[in-house]
Design a protein around this motif. Structure first.
Motif, PDB file in Angstrom:
ATOM      1  N   PRO A  30       0.831  -1.226   0.000  1.00 57.08           N
ATOM      2  CA  PRO A  30       0.000   0.000   0.000  1.00 57.08           C
ATOM      3  C   PRO A  30       0.853   1.259   0.000  1.00 57.08           C
ATOM      4  CG  PRO A  30       0.117  -0.881   2.218  1.00 57.08           C
ATOM      5  CD  PRO A  30       0.900  -1.841   1.346  1.00 57.08           C
ATOM      6  N   SER A  31       1.678   1.427  -1.016  1.00 60.58           N
ATOM      7  CA  SER A  31       2.630   2.534  -1.033  1.00 60.58           C
ATOM      8  C   SER A  31       1.928   3.887  -1.057  1.00 60.58           C
ATOM      9  CB  SER A  31       3.565   2.404  -2.232  1.00 60.58           C
ATOM     10  OG  SER A  31       2.824   2.343  -3.437  1.00 60.58           O
ATOM     11  N   GLY A  32       0.869   4.009  -1.848  1.00 65.72           N
ATOM     12  CA  GLY A  32       0.161   5.278  -1.914  1.00 65.72           C
ATOM     13  C   GLY A  32      -0.429   5.676  -0.575  1.00 65.72           C
ATOM     14  N   THR A  33      -1.038   4.704   0.102  1.00 66.94           N
ATOM     15  CA  THR A  33      -1.615   4.973   1.422  1.00 66.94           C
ATOM     16  C   THR A  33      -0.541   5.399   2.412  1.00 66.94           C
ATOM     17  OG1 THR A  33      -3.377   3.353   1.027  1.00 66.94           O
ATOM     18  CG2 THR A  33      -2.947   3.976   3.314  1.00 66.94           C
ATOM     19  N   LEU A  34       0.610   4.736   2.366  1.00 67.51           N
ATOM     20  CA  LEU A  34       1.694   5.072   3.290  1.00 67.51           C
ATOM     21  C   LEU A  34       2.274   6.452   3.003  1.00 67.51           C
ATOM     22  CD1 LEU A  34       3.494   1.605   3.490  1.00 67.51           C
ATOM     23  CD2 LEU A  34       2.128   2.717   5.265  1.00 67.51           C
ATOM     24  N   VAL A  35       2.350   6.820   1.734  1.00 74.15           N
ATOM     25  CA  VAL A  35       2.838   8.159   1.399  1.00 74.15           C
ATOM     26  C   VAL A  35       1.870   9.218   1.918  1.00 74.15           C
ATOM     27  CG1 VAL A  35       3.329   9.764  -0.482  1.00 74.15           C
ATOM     28  CG2 VAL A  35       4.175   7.423  -0.609  1.00 74.15           C
ATOM     29  N   ILE A  36       0.579   8.996   1.711  1.00 72.39           N
ATOM     30  CA  ILE A  36      -0.425   9.938   2.218  1.00 72.39           C
ATOM     31  C   ILE A  36      -0.335  10.052   3.735  1.00 72.39           C
ATOM     32  CG2 ILE A  36      -2.903  10.306   2.523  1.00 72.39           C
ATOM     33  CD1 ILE A  36      -3.294   9.062  -0.255  1.00 72.39           C
ATOM     34  N   LEU A  37      -0.166   8.921   4.416  1.00 70.62           N
ATOM     35  CA  LEU A  37      -0.042   8.944   5.871  1.00 70.62           C
ATOM     36  C   LEU A  37       1.208   9.704   6.299  1.00 70.62           C
ATOM     37  CD1 LEU A  37      -1.291   8.035   8.508  1.00 70.62           C
ATOM     38  CD2 LEU A  37      -0.042   5.879   8.314  1.00 70.62           C
ATOM     39  N   ALA A  38       2.299   9.528   5.556  1.00 73.06           N
ATOM     40  CA  ALA A  38       3.529  10.267   5.867  1.00 73.06           C
ATOM     41  C   ALA A  38       3.322  11.768   5.679  1.00 73.06           C
ATOM     42  CB  ALA A  38       4.671   9.773   4.982  1.00 73.06           C
ATOM     43  N   VAL A  39       2.570  12.141   4.645  1.00 72.91           N
ATOM     44  CA  VAL A  39       2.265  13.558   4.431  1.00 72.91           C
ATOM     45  C   VAL A  39       1.478  14.113   5.613  1.00 72.91           C
ATOM     46  CG1 VAL A  39       1.009  15.201   2.994  1.00 72.91           C
ATOM     47  CG2 VAL A  39       2.301  13.363   1.920  1.00 72.91           C
ATOM     48  N   LEU A  40       0.484  13.354   6.061  1.00 76.93           N
ATOM     49  CA  LEU A  40      -0.334  13.814   7.183  1.00 76.93           C
ATOM     50  C   LEU A  40       0.485  13.913   8.471  1.00 76.93           C
ATOM     51  CD1 LEU A  40      -3.575  11.715   6.513  1.00 76.93           C
ATOM     52  CD2 LEU A  40      -3.109  14.089   5.889  1.00 76.93           C
ATOM     53  N   LYS A  41       1.426  12.996   8.662  1.00 76.54           N
ATOM     54  CA  LYS A  41       2.238  13.002   9.870  1.00 76.54           C
ATOM     55  C   LYS A  41       3.270  14.134   9.871  1.00 76.54           C
ATOM     56  CE  LYS A  41       0.565   9.524  12.183  1.00 76.54           C
ATOM     57  NZ  LYS A  41      -0.036   9.709  13.539  1.00 76.54           N
ATOM     58  N   THR A  42       3.569  14.671   8.689  1.00 79.74           N
ATOM     59  CA  THR A  42       4.568  15.750   8.603  1.00 79.74           C
ATOM     60  C   THR A  42       3.917  17.072   8.193  1.00 79.74           C
ATOM     61  OG1 THR A  42       5.056  15.131   6.304  1.00 79.74           O
ATOM     62  CG2 THR A  42       6.431  14.167   8.030  1.00 79.74           C
ATOM     63  N   SER A  43       2.601  17.168   8.355  1.00 79.25           N
ATOM     64  CA  SER A  43       1.889  18.370   7.910  1.00 79.25           C
ATOM     65  C   SER A  43       2.291  19.614   8.697  1.00 79.25           C
ATOM     66  CB  SER A  43       0.371  18.153   8.031  1.00 79.25           C
ATOM     67  OG  SER A  43       0.005  17.866   9.374  1.00 79.25           O
TER      68      SER A  43
END
Length: 205
Positions: A30-43
């Motif tokens: 789930p690379s796309g989901t993990l990238v989105i989660l990383a974006v949210l965690k570094t917002s």
């Protein structure tokens, strides 16, 4: 020492980038989901989206290069894998014919669109690596498609992180939007394939 929040965010980014690197070989990641989660965690950081997009683009391109090289050098192993998966073999042959029958600009569109189709990146890399064409001619388009996809997925997460107040809602909406876009692209590809087949039958009649 850094704060626990900063360390957690960094780990999310590392995992996301590794998933992007690996999903060329393992498309179920789930690379796309993990990238989105990383974006949210570094917002909380204004520079994080740009750095993350660059890292994701590099990892995505590097995954293509590694899979292309593996497909080129592991001919026997690749043939064994394709023989065990008739659907994958059919998809690889279809992409090979599509690339060979199109102009360079149209082939570039195939490379870019494949990045947005579930499993399309793997099929594309195997098709290029397993064909008689030199894969080097497609590498610059793989780099472009990696950059386009990285900017798209990071922007999607960034926008939702600013539209919604909660991480779980932003993640849910971002993943739903990414899934809807991928599904729409896949349907358009199938529709285009069907129209091309009908045209061929009409010409043969």
């Amino acid at each position: 020492m850094g704060s626990p929040t900063l360390m957690t965010s960094s780990w999310f980014c590392v995992v996301a980038v590794l998933a992007v690197l690996g999903d060329a070989f393992l498309p179920f990641l789930p690379s796309g989901t993990l990238v989105i989660l990383a974006v949210l965690k570094t917002s909380h950081s204004t520079q994080a989206p740009f750095l993350l997009a660059a890292a994701v683009a590099v990892a995505s391109f590097l995954g293509d290069v590694l899979l292309l090289a593996a497909a080129r050098r592991g001919g026997r192993l690749l043939r064994r894998r394709l023989s065990r998966s008739p659907q994958l073999a059919a998809d690889v042959r279809r992409v090979q014919r599509s690339l060979e029958s199109r102009t360079s600009r149209a082939a570039a569109a195939v490379v870019i669109v494949a990045r947005f189709v579930p499993g399309g990146r793997t099929v594309l890399d195997l098709a290029i690596g397993h064909s008689a064409n030199r894969s080097r001619t497609f590498l610059h388009w793989c780099a472009v498609s990696a950059l386009v996809w990285a900017c798209y997925i990071v922007t999607l997460g960034w926008l939702d992180s600013h539209w919604f107040n909660t991480t779980w809602l932003s993640l849910a909406v971002s993943c739903a939007a990414a899934t809807a876009i991928s599904t729409a692209v896949a349907r358009l590809v199938r529709r285009s394939r069907q129209l091309a087949l009908v045209a061929q039958l009409d010409e043969a009649a």
